[in-house]
Design an enzyme around this catalytic site. Sequence first.
Site, short mmCIF file in Angstrom:
data_model
loop_
_atom_site.label_atom_id
_atom_site.label_comp_id
_atom_site.label_asym_id
_atom_site.label_seq_id
_atom_site.Cartn_x
_atom_site.Cartn_y
_atom_site.Cartn_z
N THR A 26 0.85 -1.19 0.00
CA THR A 26 0.00 0.00 0.00
C THR A 26 0.88 1.24 0.00
OG1 THR A 26 -0.11 0.02 2.42
CG2 THR A 26 -1.88 -1.11 1.23
N ASN A 28 1.47 4.83 0.81
CA ASN A 28 0.87 5.76 1.78
C ASN A 28 1.01 7.19 1.31
OD1 ASN A 28 1.58 3.20 3.18
ND2 ASN A 28 0.65 4.25 4.91
N GLU A 97 -4.02 4.87 2.43
CA GLU A 97 -3.13 3.86 1.86
C GLU A 97 -3.76 3.29 0.61
OE1 GLU A 97 -1.60 0.81 4.38
OE2 GLU A 97 -2.16 1.87 6.21
P1 ADP Z 1 5.11 0.93 3.55
O1 ADP Z 1 4.84 0.49 4.95
O2 ADP Z 1 6.36 1.76 3.39
O3 ADP Z 1 3.91 1.61 2.92
P2 ADP Z 1 4.40 -1.42 1.95
O4 ADP Z 1 4.79 -2.83 2.29
O5 ADP Z 1 2.96 -1.04 2.17
O6 ADP Z 1 5.39 -0.44 2.73
O7 ADP Z 1 4.82 -1.18 0.42
C1 ADP Z 1 4.43 0.04 -0.19
C2 ADP Z 1 5.34 0.47 -1.32
O8 ADP Z 1 5.42 -0.57 -2.30
C3 ADP Z 1 4.78 1.67 -2.04
O9 ADP Z 1 5.18 2.90 -1.43
C4 ADP Z 1 5.35 1.52 -3.45
O10 ADP Z 1 6.59 2.18 -3.55
C5 ADP Z 1 5.55 0.00 -3.59
N1 ADP Z 1 4.55 -0.68 -4.44
C6 ADP Z 1 4.88 -1.62 -5.38
N2 ADP Z 1 3.77 -2.08 -5.98
C7 ADP Z 1 2.71 -1.43 -5.45
C8 ADP Z 1 1.30 -1.48 -5.70
N3 ADP Z 1 0.76 -2.30 -6.62
N4 ADP Z 1 0.50 -0.66 -4.96
C9 ADP Z 1 1.03 0.16 -4.04
N5 ADP Z 1 2.35 0.25 -3.75
C10 ADP Z 1 3.21 -0.54 -4.45
MG MG Z 2 1.95 0.86 2.99
#
Ligand code: ADP
Ligand code: MG
Length: 166
Positions: A26, A28, A97
């Site tokens: 997600t 953010n 998110e």
């Molecule tokens: P965080 O806790 O930093 O948000 P996440 O595990 O939720 O980490 O991963 C989010 C990040 O993954 C996003 O900021 C983006 O850079 C990357 N990402 C890759 N593919 C997607 C997708 N399909 N949707 C949203 N984010 C994605």
């Molecule tokens: Mg996230």
Amino acid sequence: APYPYKMEGKVISGFGRGSKELGIPTANLPVDSALTPWISSIPSGVYFGYASLNLPAGHPQRPASSSSPGPASFSVYPMVMSIGYNPFYKNTVRSAEVHVLHGFTADFYDAHMRLLILGFIREEKDYKSLEALIDDINFDCEVAKSSLARQAWKAESVGDGAEWLL
Ligand code: ADP
Ligand code: MG
């Protein structure tokens, strides 16, 4: 309800809860209640719509036509998102998110993202198991995809929302 809602910002790090490990990363966005006054008055829950991303220079999926660093070049994708309360701020500040319904080969932190929020899927829920949570999110993704496939919500028929995304 006054749909569509619009919001935008730069993708920031989230809570590190490992959404990516669950197969549901997600992106953010910071929530600025001055820029998005409506956000304090809508229910917590899951919404769907479109996300437009200006992928950073050097991102493997940035459109080839846009020379890097070059001018902004936005790509539009369907999305499903949660709007809730941020536990880091004692549940008084909203969090947003976005799970983009597209397979990305690289992260896009810092990318500018615009959202066109077209509808509400369901309220926030508490889960007893991770499996139940993942099942519901996968179902939310299907609801979002089939809703966006309906004529009124196709990207080209969302009125001034289409301009907002590009
Ligand atoms: P965080 O806790 O930093 O948000 P996440 O595990 O939720 O980490 O991963 C989010 C990040 O993954 C996003 O900021 C983006 O850079 C990357 N990402 C890759 N593919 C997607 C997708 N399909 N949707 C949203 N984010 C994605
Ligand atoms: Mg996230």
